[in-house]
Design a protein around this motif. Structure first.
Motif, PDB file in Angstrom:
ATOM      1  N   LYS A 168       2.540  16.017   0.461  1.00  0.00           N
ATOM      2  CA  LYS A 168       3.263  16.658  -0.638  1.00  0.00           C
ATOM      3  C   LYS A 168       2.274  17.144  -1.688  1.00  0.00           C
ATOM      4  O   LYS A 168       2.371  18.252  -2.198  1.00  0.00           O
ATOM      5  CB  LYS A 168       4.223  15.659  -1.282  1.00  0.00           C
ATOM      6  CG  LYS A 168       5.586  15.716  -0.667  1.00  0.00           C
ATOM      7  CD  LYS A 168       6.603  15.000  -1.538  1.00  0.00           C
ATOM      8  CE  LYS A 168       7.787  14.603  -0.678  1.00  0.00           C
ATOM      9  NZ  LYS A 168       8.284  13.276  -0.975  1.00  0.00           N
ATOM     10  N   VAL A 169       1.284  16.278  -2.023  1.00  0.00           N
ATOM     11  CA  VAL A 169       0.299  16.627  -3.051  1.00  0.00           C
ATOM     12  C   VAL A 169      -0.568  17.794  -2.575  1.00  0.00           C
ATOM     13  O   VAL A 169      -0.830  18.744  -3.314  1.00  0.00           O
ATOM     14  CB  VAL A 169      -0.598  15.399  -3.376  1.00  0.00           C
ATOM     15  CG1 VAL A 169      -1.714  15.773  -4.339  1.00  0.00           C
ATOM     16  CG2 VAL A 169       0.241  14.272  -3.960  1.00  0.00           C
ATOM     17  N   LEU A 170      -1.000  17.735  -1.324  1.00  0.00           N
ATOM     18  CA  LEU A 170      -1.910  18.757  -0.786  1.00  0.00           C
ATOM     19  C   LEU A 170      -1.172  20.047  -0.415  1.00  0.00           C
ATOM     20  O   LEU A 170      -1.793  21.093  -0.257  1.00  0.00           O
ATOM     21  CB  LEU A 170      -2.630  18.243   0.460  1.00  0.00           C
ATOM     22  CG  LEU A 170      -3.642  17.118   0.294  1.00  0.00           C
ATOM     23  CD1 LEU A 170      -4.182  16.686   1.659  1.00  0.00           C
ATOM     24  CD2 LEU A 170      -4.811  17.559  -0.586  1.00  0.00           C
ATOM     25  N   GLU A 171       0.133  19.928  -0.244  1.00  0.00           N
ATOM     26  CA  GLU A 171       0.961  21.054   0.213  1.00  0.00           C
ATOM     27  C   GLU A 171       0.474  21.591   1.559  1.00  0.00           C
ATOM     28  O   GLU A 171       0.441  22.809   1.785  1.00  0.00           O
ATOM     29  CB  GLU A 171       1.011  22.166  -0.845  1.00  0.00           C
ATOM     30  CG  GLU A 171       1.667  21.709  -2.125  1.00  0.00           C
ATOM     31  CD  GLU A 171       1.691  22.766  -3.209  1.00  0.00           C
ATOM     32  OE1 GLU A 171       0.927  23.738  -3.085  1.00  0.00           O
ATOM     33  OE2 GLU A 171       2.466  22.608  -4.155  1.00  0.00           O
ATOM     34  N   ARG A 172       0.012  20.708   2.410  1.00  0.00           N
ATOM     35  CA  ARG A 172      -0.362  21.083   3.785  1.00  0.00           C
ATOM     36  C   ARG A 172      -0.282  19.828   4.661  1.00  0.00           C
ATOM     37  O   ARG A 172      -0.384  18.715   4.144  1.00  0.00           O
ATOM     38  CB  ARG A 172      -1.774  21.673   3.843  1.00  0.00           C
ATOM     39  CG  ARG A 172      -2.870  20.704   3.444  1.00  0.00           C
ATOM     40  CD  ARG A 172      -4.244  21.197   3.865  1.00  0.00           C
ATOM     41  NE  ARG A 172      -5.320  20.407   3.287  1.00  0.00           N
ATOM     42  CZ  ARG A 172      -5.817  19.296   3.814  1.00  0.00           C
ATOM     43  NH1 ARG A 172      -5.320  18.819   4.934  1.00  0.00           N
ATOM     44  NH2 ARG A 172      -6.801  18.641   3.222  1.00  0.00           N
ATOM     45  N   PRO A 173      -0.085  20.018   5.954  1.00  0.00           N
ATOM     46  CA  PRO A 173      -0.045  18.829   6.812  1.00  0.00           C
ATOM     47  C   PRO A 173      -1.429  18.214   6.977  1.00  0.00           C
ATOM     48  O   PRO A 173      -2.433  18.921   6.889  1.00  0.00           O
ATOM     49  CB  PRO A 173       0.469  19.362   8.149  1.00  0.00           C
ATOM     50  CG  PRO A 173       0.256  20.828   8.122  1.00  0.00           C
ATOM     51  CD  PRO A 173       0.131  21.259   6.703  1.00  0.00           C
ATOM     52  N   VAL A 174      -1.471  16.914   7.189  1.00  0.00           N
ATOM     53  CA  VAL A 174      -2.731  16.213   7.451  1.00  0.00           C
ATOM     54  C   VAL A 174      -2.747  15.899   8.951  1.00  0.00           C
ATOM     55  O   VAL A 174      -1.752  15.426   9.489  1.00  0.00           O
ATOM     56  CB  VAL A 174      -2.773  14.891   6.651  1.00  0.00           C
ATOM     57  CG1 VAL A 174      -3.980  14.054   7.032  1.00  0.00           C
ATOM     58  CG2 VAL A 174      -2.769  15.183   5.158  1.00  0.00           C
ATOM     59  N   THR A 175      -3.849  16.194   9.595  1.00  0.00           N
ATOM     60  CA  THR A 175      -3.947  15.910  11.029  1.00  0.00           C
ATOM     61  C   THR A 175      -4.161  14.421  11.245  1.00  0.00           C
ATOM     62  O   THR A 175      -5.109  13.854  10.715  1.00  0.00           O
ATOM     63  CB  THR A 175      -5.107  16.714  11.653  1.00  0.00           C
ATOM     64  OG1 THR A 175      -4.839  18.095  11.457  1.00  0.00           O
ATOM     65  CG2 THR A 175      -5.230  16.426  13.137  1.00  0.00           C
ATOM     66  N   LYS A 176      -3.252  13.816  11.985  1.00  0.00           N
ATOM     67  CA  LYS A 176      -3.310  12.363  12.173  1.00  0.00           C
ATOM     68  C   LYS A 176      -3.492  12.049  13.651  1.00  0.00           C
ATOM     69  O   LYS A 176      -2.828  12.644  14.493  1.00  0.00           O
ATOM     70  CB  LYS A 176      -1.985  11.711  11.722  1.00  0.00           C
ATOM     71  CG  LYS A 176      -1.544  12.102  10.344  1.00  0.00           C
ATOM     72  CD  LYS A 176      -0.154  11.611  10.047  1.00  0.00           C
ATOM     73  CE  LYS A 176       0.933  12.649  10.235  1.00  0.00           C
ATOM     74  NZ  LYS A 176       0.922  13.804   9.376  1.00  0.00           N
ATOM     75  N   TRP A 177      -4.384  11.119  13.926  1.00  0.00           N
ATOM     76  CA  TRP A 177      -4.533  10.598  15.282  1.00  0.00           C
ATOM     77  C   TRP A 177      -4.387   9.086  15.212  1.00  0.00           C
ATOM     78  O   TRP A 177      -4.799   8.471  14.230  1.00  0.00           O
ATOM     79  CB  TRP A 177      -5.921  10.916  15.857  1.00  0.00           C
ATOM     80  CG  TRP A 177      -6.319  12.353  15.799  1.00  0.00           C
ATOM     81  CD1 TRP A 177      -7.352  12.884  15.080  1.00  0.00           C
ATOM     82  CD2 TRP A 177      -5.717  13.450  16.498  1.00  0.00           C
ATOM     83  NE1 TRP A 177      -7.426  14.241  15.291  1.00  0.00           N
ATOM     84  CE2 TRP A 177      -6.428  14.609  16.148  1.00  0.00           C
ATOM     85  CE3 TRP A 177      -4.632  13.566  17.376  1.00  0.00           C
ATOM     86  CZ2 TRP A 177      -6.109  15.868  16.645  1.00  0.00           C
ATOM     87  CZ3 TRP A 177      -4.312  14.821  17.868  1.00  0.00           C
ATOM     88  CH2 TRP A 177      -5.045  15.950  17.505  1.00  0.00           C
ATOM     89  N   VAL A 178      -3.838   8.520  16.267  1.00  0.00           N
ATOM     90  CA  VAL A 178      -3.721   7.060  16.333  1.00  0.00           C
ATOM     91  C   VAL A 178      -4.495   6.582  17.553  1.00  0.00           C
ATOM     92  O   VAL A 178      -4.435   7.206  18.616  1.00  0.00           O
ATOM     93  CB  VAL A 178      -2.236   6.634  16.452  1.00  0.00           C
ATOM     94  CG1 VAL A 178      -2.114   5.123  16.606  1.00  0.00           C
ATOM     95  CG2 VAL A 178      -1.450   7.113  15.237  1.00  0.00           C
ATOM     96  N   ASP A 199       6.838   7.485  21.106  1.00  0.00           N
ATOM     97  CA  ASP A 199       8.170   7.959  20.719  1.00  0.00           C
ATOM     98  C   ASP A 199       8.188   8.556  19.325  1.00  0.00           C
ATOM     99  O   ASP A 199       8.736   9.624  19.092  1.00  0.00           O
ATOM    100  CB  ASP A 199       9.142   6.769  20.689  1.00  0.00           C
ATOM    101  CG  ASP A 199       9.823   6.583  22.020  1.00  0.00           C
ATOM    102  OD1 ASP A 199       9.500   7.352  22.934  1.00  0.00           O
ATOM    103  OD2 ASP A 199      10.649   5.657  22.135  1.00  0.00           O
ATOM    104  N   TYR A 200       7.593   7.825  18.388  1.00  0.00           N
ATOM    105  CA  TYR A 200       7.696   8.212  16.975  1.00  0.00           C
ATOM    106  C   TYR A 200       6.703   9.291  16.577  1.00  0.00           C
ATOM    107  O   TYR A 200       6.929  10.044  15.648  1.00  0.00           O
ATOM    108  CB  TYR A 200       7.502   6.991  16.064  1.00  0.00           C
ATOM    109  CG  TYR A 200       8.714   6.105  16.028  1.00  0.00           C
ATOM    110  CD1 TYR A 200       9.951   6.604  15.598  1.00  0.00           C
ATOM    111  CD2 TYR A 200       8.636   4.779  16.421  1.00  0.00           C
ATOM    112  CE1 TYR A 200      11.064   5.793  15.594  1.00  0.00           C
ATOM    113  CE2 TYR A 200       9.750   3.962  16.416  1.00  0.00           C
ATOM    114  CZ  TYR A 200      10.969   4.470  16.003  1.00  0.00           C
ATOM    115  OH  TYR A 200      12.074   3.678  16.004  1.00  0.00           O
ATOM    116  N   MET A 201       5.572   9.345  17.266  1.00  0.00           N
ATOM    117  CA  MET A 201       4.536  10.311  16.876  1.00  0.00           C
ATOM    118  C   MET A 201       4.059  11.072  18.118  1.00  0.00           C
ATOM    119  O   MET A 201       2.914  10.916  18.537  1.00  0.00           O
ATOM    120  CB  MET A 201       3.360   9.569  16.237  1.00  0.00           C
ATOM    121  CG  MET A 201       3.725   8.779  15.008  1.00  0.00           C
ATOM    122  SD  MET A 201       2.292   7.880  14.378  1.00  0.00           S
ATOM    123  CE  MET A 201       1.289   9.213  13.713  1.00  0.00           C
ATOM    124  N   PRO A 202       4.911  11.915  18.675  1.00  0.00           N
ATOM    125  CA  PRO A 202       4.535  12.588  19.913  1.00  0.00           C
ATOM    126  C   PRO A 202       3.251  13.394  19.739  1.00  0.00           C
ATOM    127  O   PRO A 202       3.082  14.094  18.738  1.00  0.00           O
ATOM    128  CB  PRO A 202       5.723  13.516  20.205  1.00  0.00           C
ATOM    129  CG  PRO A 202       6.775  13.202  19.220  1.00  0.00           C
ATOM    130  CD  PRO A 202       6.228  12.315  18.166  1.00  0.00           C
TER     131      PRO A 202
END
Ligand SMILES: Nc1ncnc2c1ncn2[C@@H]1O[C@H](COP(=O)(O)OP(=O)(O)OP(=O)(O)O)[C@@H](O)[C@H]1O
Ligand SMILES: [Mg+2]
Length: 252
Positions: A168-178, A199-202
């Motif tokens: 929300k602050v950055l106004e862009r998506p953050v690339t996330k890896w698990v 399931d939750y983070m395809p």
């Protein structure tokens, strides 16, 4: 150049183990890597046997706006390590500077000559204070190690809330890896944790789980990565595969 923060507020999930061994695996795959120790515990610094010299480490970079190039240590041909430095913990006490306090690392990386650098990896502390904030603002991608148990899932859901706020602050998506750590495929719970994340983070779970092995637990005590300690172990195999996996993924 890709800047990846290895981050999870939960302690003991394998952030440092992953930062060190992933950095070494990327170098063995031909990459150039700068690994930054953003944890005042200084375990990356200890693991690589680099202590802040007269120039200091991340403490000087963040508190005194010192250049990264002066704080880094070359530990092998294509691997630089920036130690934490004895005053890094003081960063959490900095009150002046308003919101600019959160972007000091971003500025330092912007000023760092990264023409030849393929990866900047940041080993984060197990907290969400100003150090974590600096890492989040500096990173293009966040790699979240998740231990393969129920509390691991709980830690991940807390991290997802932080990312939502940040986006929300950055106004862009953050690339996330698990990445799943301390994985034991014979445990039903570990397999369930894996399925829940899928399931939750395809598309976000890196394919290689890091198996729980004695050699991975022992290697830091010897001041070595798994590739120096036991290059033919399952731990070395897993971190090779993880590096390969990350190299084939792109920011999105
Ligand atoms: N795959 C693994 N197999 C066996 N032991 C592991 C594995 N990964 C990590 N460990 C051990 O678990 C402990 C915690 O790992 P590590 O220090 O990497 O976690 P961390 O998330 O960086 O912790 P902190 O939150 O304190 O910074 C260490 O003793 C480490 O050697
Ligand atoms: Mg750590």
């Amino acid at each position: 150049m890709r800047t990846v923060a290895v981050m999870n507020q939960k302690g003991g999930v394998g952030k440092t183990t992953t930062s060190m061994n992933l950095a070494h695996a990327l170098v063995l795959a031909g990459g150039r890597v700068t690994l930054m120790d953003m944890d005042p515990q200084g375990q990356v610094s200890l693991g690589f046997g680099v202590l802040a010299n007269g120039q200091g480490g991340m403490d000087r970079v963040l508190l005194d706006h010192g250049p990264i190039a002066d704080a880094r240590h070359q530990v092998s041909d294509r691997l630089y390590v920036v130690p934490a430095g004895p005053k890094l913990g003081n960063m959490e006490l900095v009150h002046e500077g308003g919101s600019r306090r959160g972007v000091r690392l971003r500025q330092a990386i912007d000023e760092y000559d990264t023409r030849d650098e393929e990866f900047v990896l940041i080993d984060c502390p197990p907290s969400a204070g100003l150090l974590g904030m600096n890492a989040l603002f500096a990173a293009d991608e966040v790699l979240v190690p998740v231990s393969s148990d129920f509390l691991g899932l709980h830690g991940l859901s807390r991290m997802l809330q932080i990312f939502q706020h940040l986006e929300k602050v950055l106004e862009r998506p953050v690339t996330k890896w698990v990445v799943l750590t301390r994985y034991n495929e014979r445990r039903r719970l570990a397999r369930q944790v894996r399925e829940k994340i899928l399931d939750y983070m395809p598309g976000r779970l890196l394919a290689t789980p890091i198996r729980e092995t004695v050699a991975l637990a022992e290697s830091p005590g010897m001041g070595q990565t798994i590739f120096d300690y036991e290059p033919h172990s399952r731990g070395a195999e897993d971190y090779h595969a993880l590096a390969d996996d990350l190299c084939h993924r792109r920011t999105c």
